[in-house]
Design an enzyme around this catalytic site. Structure first.
Site, PDB file in Angstrom:
ATOM      1  N   HIS A 161      44.459  39.625  42.990  1.00  0.00           N
ATOM      2  CA  HIS A 161      43.462  40.418  42.275  1.00  0.00           C
ATOM      3  C   HIS A 161      44.122  41.123  41.082  1.00  0.00           C
ATOM      4  O   HIS A 161      45.337  41.343  41.080  1.00  0.00           O
ATOM      5  CB  HIS A 161      42.871  41.494  43.200  1.00  0.00           C
ATOM      6  CG  HIS A 161      41.929  40.972  44.242  1.00  0.00           C
ATOM      7  ND1 HIS A 161      42.084  41.222  45.586  1.00  0.00           N
ATOM      8  CD2 HIS A 161      40.804  40.225  44.131  1.00  0.00           C
ATOM      9  CE1 HIS A 161      41.088  40.650  46.258  1.00  0.00           C
ATOM     10  NE2 HIS A 161      40.298  40.036  45.402  1.00  0.00           N
ATOM     11  N   CYS A 248      42.740  48.774  47.861  1.00  0.00           N
ATOM     12  CA  CYS A 248      41.764  47.943  48.591  1.00  0.00           C
ATOM     13  C   CYS A 248      41.094  48.677  49.748  1.00  0.00           C
ATOM     14  O   CYS A 248      40.013  48.304  50.172  1.00  0.00           O
ATOM     15  CB  CYS A 248      42.430  46.716  49.192  1.00  0.00           C
ATOM     16  SG  CYS A 248      43.715  45.998  48.203  1.00  0.00           S
TER      17      CYS A 248
HETATM   18  C1  CIR Z   1      41.755  39.050  51.211  1.00  0.00           C
HETATM   19  O1  CIR Z   1      42.495  38.072  51.016  1.00  0.00           O
HETATM   20  O2  CIR Z   1      40.606  39.104  50.787  1.00  0.00           O
HETATM   21  C2  CIR Z   1      42.303  40.216  52.021  1.00  0.00           C
HETATM   22  N1  CIR Z   1      43.176  39.724  53.036  1.00  0.00           N
HETATM   23  C3  CIR Z   1      43.042  41.180  51.127  1.00  0.00           C
HETATM   24  C4  CIR Z   1      42.168  41.803  50.097  1.00  0.00           C
HETATM   25  C5  CIR Z   1      42.922  42.725  49.234  1.00  0.00           C
HETATM   26  N2  CIR Z   1      42.055  43.410  48.346  1.00  0.00           N
HETATM   27  C6  CIR Z   1      42.414  43.797  47.120  1.00  0.00           C
HETATM   28  O3  CIR Z   1      43.490  43.462  46.628  1.00  0.00           O
HETATM   29  N3  CIR Z   1      41.515  44.492  46.445  1.00  0.00           N
END
Ligand code: CIR
Length: 253
Positions: A161, A248
């Site tokens: 991201h 997150c």
């Molecule tokens: C994913 O791959 O969607 C989750 N395991 C981690 C999301 C992390 N979110 C972020 O960087 N905003």
């Protein structure tokens, strides 16, 4: 200044979440403790923290930042690019509507995860990633424009991201790492480089004058302290195993 945060408690299913990290399986009990201390830190920074119960059907739902963008003027419900995460929005919609009267949505074929959106005042940077496509980013920018805000698209090459490698910590200060360092779109900021071997610390959060960073990144910590911020560091090991960082884990607004 932020007043509120929404978080979702990690579920036992966090062990089945999406990941590219090679750091092992998250320890659920440890994740709960780390999450609790994260909530306490947000409270210490003056936020009212609304903690929602865990969603076992959605292993990544604790990474609640990805499902909504909460601006000062409107809320935007995302359409996550990861198929296993699409259903997460159903839980967040009614919660967001307790705080916002203007609620917009990203629709197919657009996909956006708000980990790809970085707010810098009234301007938002929107990453084009494996999760956020151009159609989705254009929808976000159109909505921002409708409410008097603006947006710029940024193409991602390597990271999950946008905010995996960038964090705006106010006062024109931008924490920046890796592929973003050479991008001229960030040249107007005071860039604070996060060294490659501390790249996980690029995902830090400004909360009402304090910067919260993950523990174990002394160079980055010193660079932030030298700017005059107070810094809180938090153990984030169990979320790092799931590619998740500090931003997150909450919606801050
Ligand atoms: C994913 O791959 O969607 C989750 N395991 C981690 C999301 C992390 N979110 C972020 O960087 N905003």
């Amino acid at each position: 200044m932020f007043k509120n945060a929404i978080v979702i408690k990690p579920g036992k299913s966090i062990i089945n979440g999406l990941t590219t990290a090679n750091l092992g399986i998250p320890d659920y009990e440890k994740a709960l403790v780390q999450h609790h201390l994260y909530c306490k830190a947000l409270e210490k920074c003056g936020l009212d923290v609304l903690e929602l119960e865990s969603e076992e059907g959605y292993p990544d739902s604790t990474f609640v930042e990805d499902v909504a963008l909460l601006t000062p003027h409107c809320a935007i419900i995302m359409n996550p690019g990861a198929p296993s995460r699409k259903g997460e929005i159903e839980k967040i919609k009614p919660v967001v509507s307790r705080f916002y009267s203007s609620i917009e949505e990203i629709n197919e074929p657009g996909t956006v995860e708000a980990g790809d959106i970085m707010m810098a005042g009234d301007h938002y940077f929107v990453g084009l990633s494996a999760r956020t496509n151009r159609k989705g980013a254009n929808q976000v920018i159109k909505i921002l424009n409708k409410y008097g805000m603006s947006g710029t698209k940024i193409k991602l090459e390597n990271v999950l991201h946008l905010k995996t490698g960038l964090a705006y910590i106010e006062n024109n200060n931008l924490m920046i790492c890796g592929e973003f360092l050479a991008n001229p779109k960030f040249d107007t900021f005071n860039k604070i480089e996060v060294p490659e071997n501390e790249s996980y610390a690029a995902n830090c959060i400004w909360v009402n004058g304090t910067v919260i960073i993950p523990s174990g990144y002394p160079v980055t910590k010193k660079r932030i302290s030298d700017l005059g911020y107070s810094v809180i560091d938090l153990d984030m090991t169990e979320f790092q195993k799931s590619d998740g960082g500090l931003s997150c884990l909450s919606l801050r607004f």
